[in-house]
Enzyme design. Structure first.
Site, PDB file in Angstrom:
ATOM      1  N   ARG A 273     -21.099 -52.632   8.164  1.00  0.00           N
ATOM      2  CA  ARG A 273     -20.041 -53.587   7.601  1.00  0.00           C
ATOM      3  C   ARG A 273     -19.422 -54.336   9.042  1.00  0.00           C
ATOM      4  O   ARG A 273     -19.390 -55.690   8.681  1.00  0.00           O
ATOM      5  CB  ARG A 273     -18.663 -52.675   7.309  1.00  0.00           C
ATOM      6  CG  ARG A 273     -17.640 -53.633   6.885  1.00  0.00           C
ATOM      7  CD  ARG A 273     -16.302 -53.026   6.974  1.00  0.00           C
ATOM      8  NE  ARG A 273     -16.091 -51.487   6.589  1.00  0.00           N
ATOM      9  CZ  ARG A 273     -16.155 -50.861   5.203  1.00  0.00           C
ATOM     10  NH1 ARG A 273     -16.526 -51.424   4.349  1.00  0.00           N
ATOM     11  NH2 ARG A 273     -15.986 -49.477   5.256  1.00  0.00           N
ATOM     12  N   TYR A 274     -19.458 -53.874  10.107  1.00  0.00           N
ATOM     13  CA  TYR A 274     -19.263 -54.700  11.196  1.00  0.00           C
ATOM     14  C   TYR A 274     -20.593 -55.004  12.049  1.00  0.00           C
ATOM     15  O   TYR A 274     -21.508 -54.810  11.758  1.00  0.00           O
ATOM     16  CB  TYR A 274     -18.332 -53.723  12.390  1.00  0.00           C
ATOM     17  CG  TYR A 274     -17.097 -53.384  11.815  1.00  0.00           C
ATOM     18  CD1 TYR A 274     -16.176 -54.238  11.627  1.00  0.00           C
ATOM     19  CD2 TYR A 274     -16.692 -51.994  11.478  1.00  0.00           C
ATOM     20  CE1 TYR A 274     -14.964 -53.846  11.387  1.00  0.00           C
ATOM     21  CE2 TYR A 274     -15.570 -51.534  11.157  1.00  0.00           C
ATOM     22  CZ  TYR A 274     -14.563 -52.450  11.083  1.00  0.00           C
ATOM     23  OH  TYR A 274     -13.434 -52.301  10.933  1.00  0.00           O
TER      24      TYR A 274
ATOM     25  N   ARG B 254     -21.933 -52.398  14.931  1.00  0.00           N
ATOM     26  CA  ARG B 254     -21.792 -50.864  14.640  1.00  0.00           C
ATOM     27  C   ARG B 254     -21.745 -50.546  13.220  1.00  0.00           C
ATOM     28  O   ARG B 254     -21.578 -51.379  12.308  1.00  0.00           O
ATOM     29  CB  ARG B 254     -20.583 -50.266  15.682  1.00  0.00           C
ATOM     30  CG  ARG B 254     -19.228 -51.057  14.789  1.00  0.00           C
ATOM     31  CD  ARG B 254     -18.318 -50.977  15.933  1.00  0.00           C
ATOM     32  NE  ARG B 254     -16.956 -51.442  15.402  1.00  0.00           N
ATOM     33  CZ  ARG B 254     -16.320 -52.638  15.238  1.00  0.00           C
ATOM     34  NH1 ARG B 254     -17.269 -53.687  15.305  1.00  0.00           N
ATOM     35  NH2 ARG B 254     -15.195 -53.028  14.648  1.00  0.00           N
TER      36      ARG B 254
ATOM     37  N   CYS C  34     -18.119 -30.166   4.756  1.00  0.00           N
ATOM     38  CA  CYS C  34     -16.788 -30.174   5.507  1.00  0.00           C
ATOM     39  C   CYS C  34     -16.496 -28.479   5.565  1.00  0.00           C
ATOM     40  O   CYS C  34     -16.707 -27.888   4.796  1.00  0.00           O
ATOM     41  CB  CYS C  34     -15.637 -30.769   5.366  1.00  0.00           C
ATOM     42  SG  CYS C  34     -15.827 -32.641   5.226  1.00  0.00           S
TER      43      CYS C  34
ATOM     44  N   CYS D  81      -9.932 -31.696   3.007  1.00  0.00           N
ATOM     45  CA  CYS D  81      -8.511 -32.174   3.039  1.00  0.00           C
ATOM     46  C   CYS D  81      -8.428 -32.909   1.727  1.00  0.00           C
ATOM     47  O   CYS D  81      -9.275 -33.618   1.122  1.00  0.00           O
ATOM     48  CB  CYS D  81      -8.371 -33.464   4.035  1.00  0.00           C
ATOM     49  SG  CYS D  81      -9.278 -32.955   5.578  1.00  0.00           S
TER      50      CYS D  81
ATOM     51  N   CYS E 103      -8.762 -36.573   1.173  1.00  0.00           N
ATOM     52  CA  CYS E 103     -10.070 -37.233   1.831  1.00  0.00           C
ATOM     53  C   CYS E 103     -10.415 -38.483   0.977  1.00  0.00           C
ATOM     54  O   CYS E 103     -10.355 -38.732  -0.175  1.00  0.00           O
ATOM     55  CB  CYS E 103     -11.002 -36.313   1.441  1.00  0.00           C
ATOM     56  SG  CYS E 103     -12.594 -36.839   2.154  1.00  0.00           S
TER      57      CYS E 103
ATOM     58  N   ARG F 173     -13.205 -40.250   1.284  1.00  0.00           N
ATOM     59  CA  ARG F 173     -14.246 -40.016   0.818  1.00  0.00           C
ATOM     60  C   ARG F 173     -14.738 -38.855  -0.217  1.00  0.00           C
ATOM     61  O   ARG F 173     -15.892 -38.199  -0.485  1.00  0.00           O
ATOM     62  CB  ARG F 173     -15.526 -39.700   1.916  1.00  0.00           C
ATOM     63  CG  ARG F 173     -15.481 -40.824   2.755  1.00  0.00           C
ATOM     64  CD  ARG F 173     -16.826 -41.040   3.612  1.00  0.00           C
ATOM     65  NE  ARG F 173     -16.775 -42.097   4.302  1.00  0.00           N
ATOM     66  CZ  ARG F 173     -16.662 -42.116   5.948  1.00  0.00           C
ATOM     67  NH1 ARG F 173     -16.808 -40.733   6.264  1.00  0.00           N
ATOM     68  NH2 ARG F 173     -16.499 -42.991   6.472  1.00  0.00           N
TER      69      ARG F 173
ATOM     70  N   ASP G 218      -5.756 -44.527   2.117  1.00  0.00           N
ATOM     71  CA  ASP G 218      -6.506 -45.297   1.197  1.00  0.00           C
ATOM     72  C   ASP G 218      -6.323 -45.040  -0.047  1.00  0.00           C
ATOM     73  O   ASP G 218      -5.780 -44.452  -0.709  1.00  0.00           O
ATOM     74  CB  ASP G 218      -8.263 -44.982   1.452  1.00  0.00           C
ATOM     75  CG  ASP G 218      -8.563 -45.503   2.732  1.00  0.00           C
ATOM     76  OD1 ASP G 218      -8.040 -46.434   3.336  1.00  0.00           O
ATOM     77  OD2 ASP G 218      -9.566 -45.102   3.482  1.00  0.00           O
TER      78      ASP G 218
ATOM     79  N   ASP H  13      -7.514 -49.921   6.206  1.00  0.00           N
ATOM     80  CA  ASP H  13      -8.942 -50.139   5.740  1.00  0.00           C
ATOM     81  C   ASP H  13      -8.859 -51.063   4.720  1.00  0.00           C
ATOM     82  O   ASP H  13      -8.630 -50.556   3.634  1.00  0.00           O
ATOM     83  CB  ASP H  13      -9.489 -48.862   5.830  1.00  0.00           C
ATOM     84  CG  ASP H  13     -10.745 -48.821   6.494  1.00  0.00           C
ATOM     85  OD1 ASP H  13     -11.596 -50.158   6.452  1.00  0.00           O
ATOM     86  OD2 ASP H  13     -11.475 -47.793   6.834  1.00  0.00           O
TER      87      ASP H  13
ATOM     88  N   LYS I  85     -11.094 -52.424   9.208  1.00  0.00           N
ATOM     89  CA  LYS I  85      -9.848 -52.016   9.507  1.00  0.00           C
ATOM     90  C   LYS I  85      -8.984 -53.208  10.013  1.00  0.00           C
ATOM     91  O   LYS I  85      -9.316 -54.028  10.825  1.00  0.00           O
ATOM     92  CB  LYS I  85      -9.900 -51.042  10.732  1.00  0.00           C
ATOM     93  CG  LYS I  85     -10.376 -49.721  10.388  1.00  0.00           C
ATOM     94  CD  LYS I  85     -11.010 -48.853  11.257  1.00  0.00           C
ATOM     95  CE  LYS I  85     -11.729 -47.724  10.922  1.00  0.00           C
ATOM     96  NZ  LYS I  85     -13.133 -48.180  10.790  1.00  0.00           N
TER      97      LYS I  85
HETATM   98  C1  LIG Z   1     -14.195 -47.132  10.966  1.00  0.00           C
HETATM   99  C2  LIG Z   1     -15.586 -48.054  10.918  1.00  0.00           C
HETATM  100  C3  LIG Z   1     -16.290 -48.126  12.090  1.00  0.00           C
HETATM  101  C4  LIG Z   1     -15.722 -48.070  13.564  1.00  0.00           C
HETATM  102  O1  LIG Z   1     -14.622 -48.757  13.714  1.00  0.00           O
HETATM  103  P1  LIG Z   1     -14.309 -48.926  15.127  1.00  0.00           P
HETATM  104  O2  LIG Z   1     -13.003 -49.744  14.711  1.00  0.00           O
HETATM  105  O3  LIG Z   1     -15.007 -49.500  15.891  1.00  0.00           O
HETATM  106  O4  LIG Z   1     -13.544 -47.646  15.547  1.00  0.00           O
HETATM  107  C5  LIG Z   1     -17.642 -48.588  11.925  1.00  0.00           C
HETATM  108  N1  LIG Z   1     -18.081 -48.824  10.754  1.00  0.00           N
HETATM  109  C6  LIG Z   1     -17.428 -48.680   9.538  1.00  0.00           C
HETATM  110  C7  LIG Z   1     -18.071 -48.753   8.299  1.00  0.00           C
HETATM  111  C8  LIG Z   1     -16.119 -48.121   9.648  1.00  0.00           C
HETATM  112  O5  LIG Z   1     -15.319 -47.737   8.656  1.00  0.00           O
HETATM  113  S1  SF4 Z   2     -11.003 -36.117   5.592  1.00  0.00           S
HETATM  114 FE1  SF4 Z   2     -12.761 -35.761   4.049  1.00  0.00          FE
HETATM  115  S2  SF4 Z   2     -14.485 -36.088   5.351  1.00  0.00           S
HETATM  116 FE2  SF4 Z   2     -12.854 -35.715   6.901  1.00  0.00          FE
HETATM  117  S3  SF4 Z   2     -12.786 -33.748   7.392  1.00  0.00           S
HETATM  118 FE3  SF4 Z   2     -11.284 -33.932   5.664  1.00  0.00          FE
HETATM  119  S4  SF4 Z   2     -12.480 -33.449   3.840  1.00  0.00           S
HETATM  120 FE4  SF4 Z   2     -13.945 -33.790   5.323  1.00  0.00          FE
END
Ligand SMILES: *Cc1c(COP(=O)(O)O)cnc(C)c1O
Ligand code: SF4
Length: 442
Positions: free
Chosen positions: A113-114, A117, A126, A130, A133, A135, A294, A331, A338
Site C-alpha cells: 500500500r505504501y 514497505r 494466532c 482477539c 480483530c 482481520r 477499524d 487506518d 494510517k
Molecule cells: C501499517 C502498515 C504498514 C506499516 O506502517 P508504518 O506506519 O510504517 O508502521 C505497512 N503496510 C501496511 C499495508 C500497513 O497496514
Molecule cells: S488482533 Fe487478530 S491477528 Fe492480531 S493477535 Fe489478535 S486475533 Fe490475531
C-alpha cells in the site's frame, strides 16, 4: 492473575508443561465446556458460544485465561477473549475488508500500500483470537501457517520490487510458527539486498509469553536489523511472564514497539493507557501506535468515538514522558493507510508568528526568522536518491513538481464537460439533446 493449579482443569499440569508453548497452543480453550471450568459464564455468553455463527473462532491460551477475572463479565481480559452475541450484529458502516487489503495485494498474502514497505501475512493462526480483530475475515480460518510455496510467491514479489526496503511480517501471529519455519522465512527475506529492515508484528508476549524461548531469540538475533512490534491493550496484560518475554527480546538487541487498539469498555480511558505505557517503558517497549477500532464486520460494539483517542493523547502529551506518547491513527477505510489524529496545539498563525498552547493551557508565541526560506544546500546524491523513491502525494505539491491533486470525481469538471459539449453542438440540434441526457444518466 489466578494460579493455574487452583483451576480444577489444570490442577495436575506440571510446571514444565505449563511453561511449554506447544502445550499452551495445543491446550487452548476452544469450547464452552472447557471455558466454563475456568470462568463463570453468563447465559448470554453461553448462547454466543453455543452456535456456530461466529465469524472468528474462539481460542484462548490457558495462560491468558488465568489473567481473567472468573466472576466479572466486564473484565478487560475476558472482553478481549470471550465471544459475545454482539459479534453477530452488522452495523451499516461495517466492511468485510475495511482497509482494502485484498485490493492492494499484488500476490496473495502480501499487501503493498505504501511506497517503500509492505506487510507479509505468513499465517492465519494466532495463539489467542482477539474478539476485535480487524482481520477477522480470515484470522483463524484454517488455524495453520501458510505453505512455503504460498509464502514463496510473496517473497518473489518482494525480490522483484526493489522499492521495498521494509518488510513487516504479520498474520495471524508469525510467532505461532515453529522456529525452523520462521528461520527459513527470515533467511529468505535477508537474502534480498534491498530489504533493509525486517519487522515482526506479534501478540505472543501478551497472550502466550512461553513462546519466547532462548532458542527463539538466539535465532532471531541473526537477522538484525530486526524490529518487533508487540500488542498490549491493558496494564493487566503486563505480568512477570510477559515482562520476562519482553526482557529476553530486548536483551537480544531487538527494538520493541507497541501497538494498541482503542476498545470500548476495555481501555477507553486515559489513565488505563498511561499506566500501560509506563509499564511498557519499564520493560523497554516504546508505545508506537494506538489504533482507532477499524470498521470490520461484527465489532461495532468495541468502537469508541474518535474524540476518545484524541482525549487520550491530550492526557499524555506533556503530562508524562514523551516516549510514552504514541501516535493515534485511523487506518483509512478503503486503503489510504494510517492517518494520525491529535489534539490541536496551533491556535493562530500569522506572517512570522505562531501562537501555540501547551498541555497546561499556557498560550505562547514563537517568532520565526525573518528569512525563513529553506537554506539547505542539500547533498545532491542524497536528494536524487530519496526523491526518486518519493511516494508522491502532498509532498509533490510542496516540492512544486505538481500543481494540484484532484479527486477522480469532480462536479465542476463534469459541468465543464457538459458546457464543452453544448458549445460543440448547439442546443437546438437533436443530437446535442441526446448526448446531454446521456451524460446525465451516468
Ligand atoms: C501499517 C502498515 C504498514 C506499516 O506502517 P508504518 O506506519 O510504517 O508502521 C505497512 N503496510 C501496511 C499495508 C500497513 O497496514
Ligand atoms: S488482533 Fe487478530 S491477528 Fe492480531 S493477535 Fe489478535 S486475533 Fe490475531
Amino acid at each position: 492473575m489466578i494460579n493455574y493449579r487452583e483451576v480444577s482443569l489444570w490442577k495436575d499440569v506440571k510446571p514444565k508443561e505449563w511453561n511449554d508453548w506447544h502445550w499452551q497452543l495445543v491446550n487452548r480453550i476452544t469450547d464452552i465446556d472447557t471455558l466454563s471450568r475456568v470462568i463463570a459464564l453468563t447465559p448470554e455468553e453461553k448462547k454466543a458460544l453455543n452456535d456456530d455463527l461466529l465469524e472468528l473462532r474462539m481460542a484462548i491460551t490457558p495462560y491468558y485465561a488465568t489473567l481473567m477475572d472468573p466472576n466479572d463479565i466486564n473484565c478487560p481480559i475476558r472482553m478481549q477473549a470471550v465471544p459475545t452475541s454482539a459479534e453477530r450484529n452488522t452495523a451499516e458502516e461495517d466492511f468485510h475488508d475495511p482497509l482494502a487489503e485484498d485490493r492492494y495485494a499484488p500476490v496473495p498474502g502480501f499487501v503493498h500500500r505504501y511506497p517503500d514497505r509492505g506487510i507479509l501475512l505468513v499465517t492465519d493462526q494466532c495463539s489467542m483470537y482477539c474478539r476485535f480483530c480487524t482481520r477477522r475475515r480470515f484470522a483463524g480460518e484454517i488455524d495453520r501457517p501458510k505453505s512455503r510455496e504460498e509464502i514463496q510467491a510473496a517473497i518473489d514479489y518482494i525480490e522483484r520490487t526493489p522499492v521495498l526496503r521494509d518488510i513487516l511480517v504479520t498474520g495471524g501471529d508469525p510467532l505461532t510458527m515453529e522456529d525452523e519455519n520462521l528461520e527459513w522465512l527470515l533467511t529468505s527475506l535477508r537474502r534480498i539486498p534491498h530489504v533493509e529492515i525486517i519487522r515482526i508484528g506479534t501478540r505472543v508476549p501478551a497472550v502466550m509469553p512461553q513462546r519466547i524461548t532462548n532458542s527463539l531469540v538466539t535465532m532471531l538475533k541473526k537477522f538484525h536489523p530486526l524490529w518487533i512490534n508487540v500488542h498490549f491493550n491493558h496494564p493487566k496484560e503486563i505480568t512477570p511472564h510477559s515482562a520476562r518475554a519482553l526482557n529476553m527480546l530486548a536483551n537480544a538487541g531487538i527494538p520493541l514497539g507497541n501497538q494498541s487498539v482503542l476498545l470500548r469498555g476495555i481501555n477507553d480511558c486515559p489513565y488505563i493507557f498511561k499506566e500501560l505505557f509506563h509499564k511498557l517503558l519499564v520493560n523497554r517497549v516504546r508505545p508506537y501506535y494506538i489504533y482507532q477500532c477499524d470498521l470490520s464486520r461484527g465489532i461495532s460494539h468495541f468502537r469508541t468515538s474518535v474524540g476518545k483517542g484524541i482525549e487520550i493523547i491530550e492526557f499524555l502529551r506533556g503530562h508524562t514522558t514523551g516516549m510514552a506518547v504514541p501516535t493515534f491513527v485511523i487506518d483509512a477505510p478503503g486503503g489510504g493507510g494510517k492517518i494520525p489524529v491529535m489534539p490541536n496545539y496551533v491556535l493562530a498563525q500569522g506572517e512570522r508568528r505562531i501562537v501555540l498552547r501547551n498541555f497546561e493551557g499556557t498560550i505562547t508565541v514563537y517568532t520565526e526568522p525573518e528569512n525563513a526560506g529553506s537554506h539547505c544546500h542539500g547533498c545532491k546524491e542524497i536528494c536524487t536518491r530519496q526523491s526518486a523513491s518519493s511516494g508522491g502525494g502532498v509532498s509533490e505539491l510542496l516540492e512544486g513538481s505538481r500543481l494540484q491533486l484532484e479527486p477522480q470525481v469532480l462536479k465542476r469538471e463534469e459541468r465543464r464537460h457538459q458546457w464543452m459539449e453544448e458549445k460543440a453542438q448547439p442546443k437546438n440540434a437533436p443530437d446535442a439533446q441526446r448526448s446531454i441526457s446521456a451524460s446525465k444518466d451516468k
